[in-house]
Design a protein around this motif. Structure first.
Motif, short mmCIF file in Angstrom:
data_model
loop_
_atom_site.label_atom_id
_atom_site.label_comp_id
_atom_site.label_asym_id
_atom_site.label_seq_id
_atom_site.Cartn_x
_atom_site.Cartn_y
_atom_site.Cartn_z
N ALA A 174 0.76 -1.10 -0.01
CA ALA A 174 -0.03 0.00 0.06
C ALA A 174 0.65 1.20 -0.02
O ALA A 174 0.60 2.19 -0.79
N LEU A 175 2.08 1.25 0.91
CA LEU A 175 2.67 2.63 0.92
C LEU A 175 3.79 2.75 -0.32
O LEU A 175 3.70 3.81 -1.02
N THR A 176 3.73 1.65 -1.05
CA THR A 176 4.79 1.65 -2.38
C THR A 176 3.63 2.17 -3.33
O THR A 176 3.89 3.12 -4.18
N LEU A 177 2.50 1.72 -3.51
CA LEU A 177 1.42 2.44 -4.39
C LEU A 177 1.20 3.77 -4.12
O LEU A 177 1.11 4.65 -5.14
N VAL A 178 1.21 4.33 -3.02
CA VAL A 178 1.04 5.58 -2.66
C VAL A 178 2.25 6.51 -3.05
O VAL A 178 2.05 7.43 -3.67
N GLN A 179 3.44 5.68 -2.71
CA GLN A 179 4.72 6.41 -3.22
C GLN A 179 4.84 6.70 -4.59
O GLN A 179 5.16 7.98 -5.03
N THR A 180 4.46 5.59 -5.51
CA THR A 180 4.77 5.81 -6.90
C THR A 180 3.41 6.54 -7.60
O THR A 180 3.38 6.40 -8.76
N GLY A 181 2.29 6.96 -6.81
CA GLY A 181 1.40 7.65 -7.25
C GLY A 181 0.23 6.67 -7.98
O GLY A 181 -0.61 7.18 -8.92
N LYS A 182 0.34 5.37 -7.82
CA LYS A 182 -0.69 4.43 -8.31
C LYS A 182 -2.03 4.57 -7.63
O LYS A 182 -3.05 4.39 -8.25
N VAL A 183 -1.84 5.00 -6.30
CA VAL A 183 -3.17 5.17 -5.66
C VAL A 183 -3.03 6.53 -4.98
O VAL A 183 -1.83 6.84 -4.70
N THR A 184 -4.07 7.35 -4.63
CA THR A 184 -3.93 8.44 -4.04
C THR A 184 -4.88 8.60 -2.99
O THR A 184 -6.08 8.10 -2.80
N ALA A 185 -4.52 9.65 -1.86
CA ALA A 185 -5.71 9.92 -0.70
C ALA A 185 -5.92 8.47 -0.06
O ALA A 185 -7.13 8.04 0.14
N PHE A 186 -5.16 7.66 0.23
CA PHE A 186 -5.07 6.43 0.92
C PHE A 186 -4.60 6.26 2.10
O PHE A 186 -3.56 5.97 2.41
N PRO A 187 -5.42 6.56 3.31
CA PRO A 187 -4.74 6.59 4.71
C PRO A 187 -4.49 4.94 4.93
O PRO A 187 -5.12 4.35 4.64
N VAL A 188 -3.54 5.01 5.90
CA VAL A 188 -2.81 3.79 6.55
C VAL A 188 -2.71 3.93 8.09
O VAL A 188 -2.03 4.78 8.35
N VAL A 189 -3.45 3.42 8.71
CA VAL A 189 -3.36 3.46 10.41
C VAL A 189 -3.02 2.16 10.80
O VAL A 189 -3.36 0.93 10.49
N LEU A 190 -1.97 2.15 11.67
CA LEU A 190 -1.33 0.96 12.37
C LEU A 190 -1.86 0.96 13.75
O LEU A 190 -1.75 2.03 14.44
N LEU A 191 -2.68 -0.13 14.28
CA LEU A 191 -3.52 0.06 15.39
C LEU A 191 -2.51 -1.05 16.51
O LEU A 191 -2.20 -2.05 16.09
N GLY A 192 -2.07 -0.38 17.39
CA GLY A 192 -1.22 -1.15 18.18
C GLY A 192 0.10 -0.25 18.52
O GLY A 192 1.03 -0.83 17.92
N THR A 193 0.15 0.71 19.34
CA THR A 193 1.58 1.50 19.35
C THR A 193 2.72 0.60 19.91
O THR A 193 3.93 0.91 19.56
N ALA A 194 2.45 -0.19 20.90
CA ALA A 194 3.69 -0.94 21.57
C ALA A 194 4.05 -2.08 20.36
O ALA A 194 5.22 -2.35 20.33
N TYR A 195 3.26 -2.49 19.25
CA TYR A 195 3.61 -3.45 18.50
C TYR A 195 4.33 -2.68 17.12
O TYR A 195 5.45 -3.05 16.92
N TRP A 196 3.60 -1.34 16.69
CA TRP A 196 4.13 -0.95 15.53
C TRP A 196 5.45 0.07 15.71
O TRP A 196 5.91 0.52 14.92
N SER A 197 5.31 0.72 16.85
CA SER A 197 6.42 1.90 17.10
C SER A 197 7.90 1.67 16.73
O SER A 197 8.64 2.39 16.21
N GLY A 198 8.21 0.49 16.85
CA GLY A 198 9.60 -0.16 16.82
C GLY A 198 9.92 -0.02 15.33
O GLY A 198 10.84 0.35 14.81
N LEU A 199 8.96 -0.62 14.47
CA LEU A 199 8.90 -0.52 13.12
C LEU A 199 9.08 0.76 12.46
O LEU A 199 10.26 1.25 11.74
N VAL A 200 8.13 1.67 12.78
CA VAL A 200 8.34 3.19 12.32
C VAL A 200 9.55 3.95 12.74
O VAL A 200 10.08 4.53 11.98
N ASP A 201 10.04 3.50 13.99
CA ASP A 201 11.25 4.21 14.47
C ASP A 201 12.32 3.65 13.67
O ASP A 201 13.42 4.48 13.22
#
Length: 249
Positions: A174-201
């Motif tokens: 999904a992030l690749t499709l947004v980055q390359t302009g294949k899709v637009t206005a496409f929100p992506v929400v990760l639920l679970g800060t304890a689980y996902w924060s390390g990946l985002v960091d």
């Protein structure tokens, strides 16, 4: 020179086969390996797209919910999945999942119990047993790429619960499709800060810092524990995607 026309295909010399397609179709005593050849696979692939488009064309606004098939019922993420499914339906969305057990089942259950459209897009795997019981509209796919097309084409956004390789695959696609302009206005929400924060960091500290992606790419992600916030972002309310991969309390 020995030659044969087989529909639009020209065969010559050693490529000429000794049968016709109709013969192989109608002769039940003949070999069945033809159903596994590439030309036949093209027909199966086409059929999967046709069935998917036909089943989902009138679905209306929908959100895809991803998460691990291994999430047990007693896991807090399962209860959160039910809550997400219910809240999305109350916000006017259909819910699309991979149709499997775990977090997918939870989101389908929440959507179905809320009286909404609960969709499951299953995939043929050696270790799964079909669509979960809370799927009200289901399609089973042979091919991952056909299935992935349906997720992106008929979803307005992704809500991602804790998950493994399959969940990460869908997230980064999904992030690749947004980055390359294949899709637009496409929100992506990760639920679970304890689980996902390390990946985002890691993405911020290693990938962005190393010049392998831009901060704008990372801004597509919002990390939160708040289901209401996730649903508001799917509706386009609030800060939304582009808020800077923020981690909400």
């Amino acid at each position: 020179m020995r030659s044969k026309n087989k529909g639009p295909v020209l065969q010559r010399r050693g490529q000429v086969d000794g049968t016709t397609t109709d013969q192989r179709l109608l002769d039940s005593r003949g070999p069945t390996d033809w159903v596994h050849t590439d030309p036949w696979r093209v027909q199966r692939i086409t059929a999967e797209f046709v069935e998917g488009f036909g089943a989902l064309a009138e679905l209306g606004p929908a959100i895809a919910v991803f998460g691990s098939a291994r999430t047990p019922v007693e896991d807090p993420a399962y209860a959160q999945g039910e809550q997400v499914g219910r809240a999305l339906v109350e916000a006017g969305f259909a819910v699309i999942t991979g149709g499997g057990p775990g977090a997918m089942e939870a989101a389908n259950k929440g959507a179905s119990e809320a009286g909404g459209v609960s969709v499951g897009l299953g995939i043929e795997l050696p270790f799964e047993t079909g669509l979960n019981e809370w799927v009200d509209l289901g399609i089973d796919f042979r091919y991952f790429f056909a299935r992935k097309t349906m997720f992106v084409k008929y979803s307005q956004g992704f809500v991602v619960l804790p998950g493994g390789l399959g969940t990460l695959d869908e997230l980064f696609e999904a992030l690749t499709l947004v980055q390359t302009g294949k899709v637009t206005a496409f929100p992506v929400v990760l639920l679970g800060t304890a689980y996902w924060s390390g990946l985002v960091d890691w993405l911020r500290g290693s990938v962005v810092a190393g010049g392998k992606m831009s901060l704008a790419d990372l801004d597509q992600l919002v990390v939160t524990d708040d289901v209401d916030e996730a649903v508001a972002l799917m509706r386009g309310d609030g800060a939304g995607a582009g808020a800077g991969a923020g981690v909400s309390p």
